[in-house]
Design an enzyme around this catalytic site. Structure first.
Site, PDB file in Angstrom:
ATOM      1  CG  HIS A  64      -1.951   1.025   1.289  1.00  0.00           C
ATOM      2  ND1 HIS A  64      -3.194   0.783   1.803  1.00  0.00           N
ATOM      3  CD2 HIS A  64      -1.978   2.321   0.881  1.00  0.00           C
ATOM      4  CE1 HIS A  64      -3.950   1.887   1.711  1.00  0.00           C
ATOM      5  NE2 HIS A  64      -3.207   2.832   1.153  1.00  0.00           N
ATOM      6  CG  ASN A  98      -5.378   7.817  -4.242  1.00  0.00           C
ATOM      7  OD1 ASN A  98      -4.349   7.226  -4.538  1.00  0.00           O
ATOM      8  ND2 ASN A  98      -5.510   8.497  -3.122  1.00  0.00           N
ATOM      9  CG  HIS A 183     -10.100   4.152   2.676  1.00  0.00           C
ATOM     10  ND1 HIS A 183      -8.954   4.865   2.929  1.00  0.00           N
ATOM     11  CD2 HIS A 183     -11.123   4.882   3.193  1.00  0.00           C
ATOM     12  CE1 HIS A 183      -9.275   5.995   3.567  1.00  0.00           C
ATOM     13  NE2 HIS A 183     -10.583   6.033   3.733  1.00  0.00           N
ATOM     14  CG  ASP A 309      -1.640   4.919   3.631  1.00  0.00           C
ATOM     15  OD1 ASP A 309      -1.629   5.229   2.417  1.00  0.00           O
ATOM     16  OD2 ASP A 309      -2.541   5.272   4.411  1.00  0.00           O
TER      17      ASP A 309
HETATM   18 ZN   LIG Z   1      -6.713   4.488   2.683  1.00  0.00          ZN
END
Ligand SMILES: [Zn+2]
Length: 446
Positions: A64, A98, A183, A309
């Protein structure tokens, strides 16, 4: 590509039960020999790294991260993001969709793959969107994206709020054998919250995000995974109650895997007081009770993997007031050093830490993308060499990432990646490590 010999390192691969002071030889991008140095076949023309006192493990795998390209190149590019990942010891990273445009069709996936082939120093595997334009209205062509080579599906940054659509996505995920990376955030509850809801948020006069915003969706999607027998991977879990729900679902055989970030394992909501926007992440940093529950879950296997992340932003964006600044921490380059803090505090064993960064994410990816996360003979030579006792101070100005946003500025970490080898090539080397010159100094072990 010149062959590479790594001499006398502590080879550590929990997946294979290897923990030996051995040497390892790399040829044609593959691990072509490993064993006791005195048993080594004669090597002629090769580069040599003396790894005495250092630890050699499979390269880390990050399920991620955000590489921001296409569309947000001022924050990060595939090139700079991959260099930052290499500095952090990663050899495979999965990038979230994204972007602008979002990765919701074959063309955008192929764009990322082509850019990565040209400019990335390591393996970049794209994640595809769940819904078109990440709008939560209509599923992407999941079959098409799977054939284009995505590792999973995610509307990361947003939840698919329509449960019927999420059900469909999970049904398809089962057929395709790919996870839906979830998410979990009920926007009706998180609203415009910026930090964990509680007394600290009140004291700072900031809008809070209640733990229930996450837990609501975790509970919903565990039930949908049970119903569909689809594969759900809960992203960046942050609360003790989420962990309880996942533990219970796993015991009942639901096909769920989970990740946690280094910052949720190490930091609490208090960080926002000192580091303001640097500590603003989504989900927010929680309480010490949550941190302890996450560490326990990492140790008992409820949490499968650690994922960064990595979410780089520009200095100008993070200079905005806390309520307006974007969420995210630039995490590649501090992940390992900060996680070693848990090892030194005797909260997590080195074996658990390395497993959660290597073999565990490799098993979630499966073997579609090669045999990853292992020092096995014949495997792709993706390796990291680290010095477990080297102390260093976090200075974002030295980051390879364009994102300088970290709450760890000025902090001393113990444990540093000193070299990263991706597909047999040395793609990152610390100044302290001499190629072709043995390091005399014998360093301590953890
Ligand atoms: Zn997220």
């Amino acid at each position: 590509m010149k062959p590479l010999l790594i001499r006398d390192g502590q080879l550590f691969d929990p997946g294979q039960g290897i923990n030996e002071s051995w040497s390892l030889f790399i040829k044609d991008g593959l691990i072509s020999w490993l064993g006791k140095t005195r048993m080594m076949p004669p090597q002629l023309d090769c580069d040599v790294i003396s790894a005495r006192g250092l630890v050699v493990t499979p390269g880390f795998i990050d399920l991620h991260c955000h590489l921001r390209e296409p569309g947000f190149e001022e924050k990060e590019t595939i090139a700079t993001g991959s260099q930052a990942a290499a500095k952090g010891g990663f050899t495979t990273v999965c990038c979230m969709p994204n972007t602008l445009p979002p990765l919701d069709n074959r063309e955008t996936i192929e764009f990322v793959q082509a850019k990565a082939a040209e400019e990335a120093v390591l393996r970049v595997l794209p994640v595809g969107c769940i819904t078109r334009g990440r709008k939560g209205e209509e599923l992407v062509d999941m079959v098409e994206l799977a054939s284009a080579g995505v590792v999973g599906f995610s509307d990361d940054g947003d939840t698919v709020s329509n449960p019927a659509l999420m059900r469909q996505a999970l049904e398809l995920s089962r057929k395709l054998g790919l996870p839906v990376i979830d998410h979990c955030e009920d926007k009706a509850l998180s609203k415009d919250g910026v930090v964990n809801e509680g007394t600290m948020a009140t004291q700072l006069g900031l809008a809070g995000i209640p733990p229930a915003a996450e837990e609501n969706i975790v509970a919903r999607d565990l039930e949908l995974a049970r119903l569909t027998e689809g594969r759900v991977h809960i992203a960046h879990v942050s609360t003790s109650c989420s962990v309880e729900l996942i533990r219970h679902a796993k015991e009942e055989g639901v096909a769920v895997t989970t990740e946690v970030t280094p910052h949720h394992l190490l930091l609490t909501e208090e960080e926002v007081v000192n580091h303001s926007t640097g500590a603003k992440v989504n989900p927010p940093l929680r309480t010490i009770r949550d941190v302890e529950a996450l560490i326990e879950a990492l140790n008992d296997g409820t949490i499968d993997v650690i994922a960064t992340d990595h979410a780089p932003h520009t200095v100008a964006e993070k200079a905005l007031p806390v309520a307006e600044a974007p969420f995210g921490i630039s995490g590649f380059e501090t992940a390992f050093g900060s996680l070693m803090g848990l090892v030194y505090a005797e909260k997590v064993s080195i074996e658990t830490l390395i497993t959660r960064l290597t073999t565990a994410p490799a098993s979630i990816l499966g073997e579609k993308f090669g045999k990853l996360g292992t020092l096995a003979f014949g495997a792709v030579a993706d390796l990291v060499i680290f010095d477990p006792s080297k102390e260093w101070v976090v200075d974002p100005d030295t980051f390879a990432s364009k994102g300088r946003n970290t709450p760890l500025t000025g902090r001393t970490l113990k444990g540093k990646v000193v070299a990263t080898i991706s597909r047999g090539q040395l793609v990152n080397k610390d100044d302290s490590l001499d190629l072709n010159r043995p390091q005399e100094e014998l360093r301590g072990r953890w």
